[in-house]
Design an enzyme around this catalytic site. Structure first.
Site, PDB file in Angstrom:
ATOM      1  N   ARG A 159      21.403 -18.639 113.692  1.00 27.21           N
ATOM      2  CA  ARG A 159      21.658 -17.373 112.988  1.00 27.21           C
ATOM      3  C   ARG A 159      22.170 -16.297 113.952  1.00 27.21           C
ATOM      4  NH1 ARG A 159      17.126 -19.241 109.924  1.00 27.21           N
ATOM      5  NH2 ARG A 159      16.026 -19.135 111.758  1.00 27.21           N
ATOM      6  N   ILE A 160      21.450 -16.131 115.073  1.00 24.56           N
ATOM      7  CA  ILE A 160      21.798 -15.049 115.997  1.00 24.56           C
ATOM      8  C   ILE A 160      23.103 -15.367 116.742  1.00 24.56           C
ATOM      9  CG2 ILE A 160      21.043 -13.813 118.088  1.00 24.56           C
ATOM     10  CD1 ILE A 160      18.120 -14.126 116.924  1.00 24.56           C
ATOM     11  N   ARG A 240      14.753 -16.566 125.179  1.00 24.47           N
ATOM     12  CA  ARG A 240      13.461 -16.578 125.861  1.00 24.47           C
ATOM     13  C   ARG A 240      13.715 -16.756 127.352  1.00 24.47           C
ATOM     14  NH1 ARG A 240      11.688 -14.553 122.025  1.00 24.47           N
ATOM     15  NH2 ARG A 240       9.969 -15.209 120.664  1.00 24.47           N
ATOM     16  N   GLU A 269       6.630 -11.558 131.441  1.00 23.07           N
ATOM     17  CA  GLU A 269       6.777 -10.273 130.746  1.00 23.07           C
ATOM     18  C   GLU A 269       5.419  -9.591 130.668  1.00 23.07           C
ATOM     19  OE1 GLU A 269       8.694 -10.917 126.948  1.00 23.07           O
ATOM     20  OE2 GLU A 269      10.492 -11.731 127.866  1.00 23.07           O
ATOM     21  N   HIS A 288      12.617  -6.735 126.518  1.00 22.77           N
ATOM     22  CA  HIS A 288      12.422  -7.527 125.298  1.00 22.77           C
ATOM     23  C   HIS A 288      12.461  -6.640 124.042  1.00 22.77           C
ATOM     24  CE1 HIS A 288      10.579 -11.576 123.815  1.00 22.77           C
ATOM     25  NE2 HIS A 288      11.399 -11.053 122.927  1.00 22.77           N
ATOM     26  N   ILE A 289      13.617  -5.970 123.882  1.00 22.36           N
ATOM     27  CA  ILE A 289      13.744  -5.015 122.771  1.00 22.36           C
ATOM     28  C   ILE A 289      14.913  -5.340 121.838  1.00 22.36           C
ATOM     29  CG2 ILE A 289      12.655  -3.018 123.918  1.00 22.36           C
ATOM     30  CD1 ILE A 289      15.665  -2.096 124.499  1.00 22.36           C
ATOM     31  N   ALA A 290      15.411  -6.568 121.883  1.00 20.57           N
ATOM     32  CA  ALA A 290      16.623  -6.854 121.098  1.00 20.57           C
ATOM     33  C   ALA A 290      16.441  -6.590 119.602  1.00 20.57           C
ATOM     34  CB  ALA A 290      17.095  -8.277 121.348  1.00 20.57           C
TER      35      ALA A 290
HETATM   36  C1  GLV Z   1      11.552 -11.787 119.480  1.00 18.68           C
HETATM   37  O1  GLV Z   1      11.747 -12.229 120.582  1.00 18.68           O
HETATM   38  C2  GLV Z   1      11.206 -12.593 118.360  1.00 18.68           C
HETATM   39  O2  GLV Z   1      10.962 -13.796 118.528  1.00 18.68           O
HETATM   40  O3  GLV Z   1      11.120 -12.051 117.243  1.00 18.68           O
END
Ligand code: GLV
Length: 338
Positions: A159-160, A240, A269, A288-290
């Site tokens: 998806r991403i 990750r 992290e 880790h803020i995507a």
């Molecule tokens: C973020 O890293 C998630 O897995 O939602």
């Protein structure tokens, strides 16, 4: 009917979600802004029917052993590598997650990282603030690299990865991808080209990692792979941290095997302040803020709660990680809410 007892490891940023939880369940909420320790997790899951957790909560065999009544684990994340799904399934525990609702936010952040590292945005901002901008304009000052028309390599076209590719069309990029299976529909829609992992690494100017972390993808990008990349290429990781061997990446940056990196995720992290990765100017680091937009985090909260409540209502949740669990314990046997 008695309300199901649930443990919620952090307050979620959606009023609707929190209200629904308290309406249907007997809620034990970790009020702290930090994750529970392993001991706290074990203590709090003892008598619980449901667990709503975050990616920082490692749900391993010890935690599952401590929770004999557990029926559902709903994670407020798209990744579920922090949960021992196999052990949960054996115990008839439903595991749910939140895909879809964060795809665009994560793809946007991936592009923010890509553009920022290519055009040295962080360095440039610091330069202005720190007074290193001394000459108004100079032909060779702060040169970055072109993005438009370059080659993008995507490792993991889910998806991403697909949303990242869709944005790349606007930058007129040639798009290569590697995945364990071919995605013919995306190839047709976006003109992306399938390659072996090595070919993607060799041919791309920007390599985006958007693959899930599993035993197979752990350290998938190590010394050998980084050496295959062009010395002018950039690595972007929004999946990750453990997909990349950090020590190999540090070596690659030190020795100039690649031009730079932009990372939102790390093997450790939070990343320690004095970590070797923080020493490089050509590396952009985000914590880790995507998926961290107000709208996205609220949607994730709603979905995580809907998933949890669906299982406890004996209904199929929208996003179940382990559909085979229904054979071990049918939904009718986990139903607690009328
Ligand atoms: C973020 O890293 C998630 O897995 O939602």
């Amino acid at each position: 009917m008695v309300k199901p007892k649930i443990y919620v490891t952090r307050k979620l940023p959606s009023e609707r979600a929190m209200k629904l939880l308290f309406e249907y369940c007997d809620v034990d909420l970790n009020e702290e802004s930090r994750p529970p320790t392993k001991e706290e997790l074990i203590e709090h899951v003892k008598d619980k029917d449901g667990l709503l957790c975050l990616l920082t909560d490692k749900i391993d065999k010890d935690v599952l052993d401590a929770a004999p009544k557990l029926k559902v684990i709903s994670t407020y994340s798209v990744g579920y590598d922090h949960i021992d799904v196999e052990e949960a399934t054996k115990r008839g525990i439903y595991v749910t997650y939140t895909p879809g609702v964060l795809t665009d936010a994560v793809a946007d952040h991936t592009w923010a990282l890509l553009l920022a590292v290519a055009r040295r945005l962080v360095e440039a901002d610091q330069c202005v603030r720190q007074g290193c901008w001394k000459i108004a304009w100079a032909p060779d000052f702060m040169l970055g690299t072109d993005v438009y028309g370059k080659t993008l390599g995507i490792i993991g076209l889910g998806r991403i990865g697909t949303a990242v590719a869709r944005r790349a069309k606007g930058f007129n990029m040639r798009i290569l991808y590697y995945d364990k299976e071919r995605k013919l529909d995306v190839e047709k829609e976006l003109g992306v080209e399938f390659r072996s992992l090595d070919e993607v690494l060799k041919e791309s100017d920007f390599v985006v990692i958007s693959v899930v972390l599993t035993k197979e993808t752990y350290h998938m990008i190590g010394e050998r792979e980084l050496r295959l990349m062009k010395p002018t290429a950039y690595l972007i990781n929004i999946a990750r941290g453990a997909i990349v061997d950090t020590n190999a990446l540090v070596k690659a940056l030190e020795e100039g095997w690649i031009a730079g990196a932009a990372l939102d995720v790390f093997e450790e992290e939070p990343l320690p302040k004095d970590h070797p990765l923080t020493k490089f100017k050509n590396v952009i680091l985000t914590p880790h803020i995507a998926s961290a937009t107000t709208e996205t985090r609220a949607r994730m909260a709603d979905l995580a709660v809907d998933n949890l409540l669906s299982v406890l209502k004996g209904e199929m949740p929208k996003h179940l990680v382990n559909p085979e669990v229904t054979k071990i314990r049918p939904l009718s046997e986990v139903k607690m809410i009328e």
